[in-house]
Design a protein around this motif. Structure first.
Motif, PDB file in Angstrom:
ATOM      1  N   GLN A 156      47.595  30.456  18.959  1.00 44.75           N
ATOM      2  CA  GLN A 156      46.862  31.250  19.864  1.00 44.75           C
ATOM      3  C   GLN A 156      46.302  30.322  20.847  1.00 44.75           C
ATOM      4  O   GLN A 156      46.312  30.275  22.081  1.00 44.75           O
ATOM      5  CB  GLN A 156      45.528  31.877  19.172  1.00 44.75           C
ATOM      6  N   PHE A 157      45.884  28.898  20.568  1.00 46.99           N
ATOM      7  CA  PHE A 157      45.531  28.172  21.159  1.00 46.99           C
ATOM      8  C   PHE A 157      46.493  27.305  22.361  1.00 46.99           C
ATOM      9  O   PHE A 157      46.222  27.242  23.354  1.00 46.99           O
ATOM     10  CB  PHE A 157      44.946  26.718  20.653  1.00 46.99           C
ATOM     11  N   VAL A 158      47.661  27.161  21.922  1.00 45.60           N
ATOM     12  CA  VAL A 158      48.549  26.554  22.801  1.00 45.60           C
ATOM     13  C   VAL A 158      49.441  27.586  23.689  1.00 45.60           C
ATOM     14  O   VAL A 158      49.412  27.318  24.892  1.00 45.60           O
ATOM     15  CB  VAL A 158      49.699  26.062  21.982  1.00 45.60           C
ATOM     16  N   ASP A 159      49.146  28.972  23.151  1.00 44.60           N
ATOM     17  CA  ASP A 159      49.714  29.763  24.210  1.00 44.60           C
ATOM     18  C   ASP A 159      48.502  30.085  25.449  1.00 44.60           C
ATOM     19  O   ASP A 159      48.871  30.149  26.697  1.00 44.60           O
ATOM     20  CB  ASP A 159      49.831  31.292  23.473  1.00 44.60           C
ATOM     21  N   ARG A 160      47.419  30.030  25.091  1.00 49.39           N
ATOM     22  CA  ARG A 160      46.117  30.197  25.871  1.00 49.39           C
ATOM     23  C   ARG A 160      46.124  29.096  26.801  1.00 49.39           C
ATOM     24  O   ARG A 160      45.741  29.075  27.892  1.00 49.39           O
ATOM     25  CB  ARG A 160      44.850  30.531  25.466  1.00 49.39           C
ATOM     26  N   PHE A 161      46.414  27.785  26.186  1.00 48.96           N
ATOM     27  CA  PHE A 161      46.306  26.668  27.080  1.00 48.96           C
ATOM     28  C   PHE A 161      47.357  26.607  27.954  1.00 48.96           C
ATOM     29  O   PHE A 161      47.221  26.388  29.479  1.00 48.96           O
ATOM     30  CB  PHE A 161      46.541  25.558  25.969  1.00 48.96           C
TER      31      PHE A 161
END
Length: 227
Positions: free
Chosen positions: A168-173
């Motif tokens: 979730q973090f890398v996609d939103r990043f």
């Protein structure tokens, strides 16, 4: 490298020429073509799901038929829909998960496909705990934005919800970065979360190197002017 899950379903496809969509991110859409009005109406009466896919180059030659699409896309769920009197729609699509098109399915004026849901590989729980991959990406991003002018739109804190999974973090990043269309599609089709993170590291490193090079060139030009 890519590995599918055991879940398969049939969803409507919404192909666009310049939009790549990620899980956990919002995509505002305005629907006006008759076939996609029907798609939206049908989706609202069922599971409210639409699969976003990117059109391949030269799509203009057959836009109203079936131009080629990339096989990996992202399923989203319709939220905050507004139905207009003329049949058009406005809504926000919230990304759910990656998918691969297995085969297209006839029977509707819009495109549909049987899809395979794609599993995340090397995902990690992050929550409130330190995480080397997440924290190093934040550090690299902070280094980059410290080098851009104060009036640049990137000059803001990472104040969004990073989620409790590294995926979730890398996609939103990635959603925050100005990746090219090709880079966005490459990022989308990568199921390995750690490789996605490394992709973003490399992207930011290139940005930082370019800013530094630009500053060196400006200093060199200024020096030449004064000599």
């Amino acid at each position: 490298m890519e590995k599918g899950s055991q879940q398969k379903e049939i969803i409507p496809l919404f192909p666009l020429p310049s939009t790549v969509f990620y899980p956990g991110t919002p995509l505002p859409l305005h629907i006006f073509e008759p076939r996609y009005r029907q798609m939206t109406s049908d989706a609202l009466e069922s599971e409210r799901k639409i699969g976003m896919v990117l059109l391949k180059p030269n799509w203009e030659d057959s836009y109203f038929d079936r131009p080629e699409i990339f096989s990996v896309g992202c399923v989203g769920r319709i939220e905050d829909e507004i139905s207009h009197p003329d049949g058009k729609y406005d809504f926000t699509l919230i990304g759910l998960y990656r998918f691969r098109v297995l085969r297209e399915v006839d029977g509707k004026p819009y495109r549909r496909a049987e899809i395979d849901l794609l599993e995340e590989q090397n995902d990690q729980e992050i929550d409130e705990q330190p995480n080397e991959t997440r924290d190093s990406l934040i550090d690299r991003y902070s280094e980059f934005i410290s080098m851009v002018p104060d009036n640049n739109s990137l000059k803001k804190e990472l104040d969004w919800d990073p989620g409790n999974k590294l995926s979730q973090f890398v996609d939103r990043f990635a959603y925050r970065l100005d990746l090219s269309l090709e880079e966005k599609q490459t990022f989308l089709k990568e199921q390995d979360v750690l490789r996605r993170a490394e992709f973003l590291h490399s992207f930011l490193k290139t940005k930082i190197d370019l800013v530094r090079l630009s500053k060196i060139r400006n200093i060199t030009r200024d020096s030449v002017r004064w000599n």
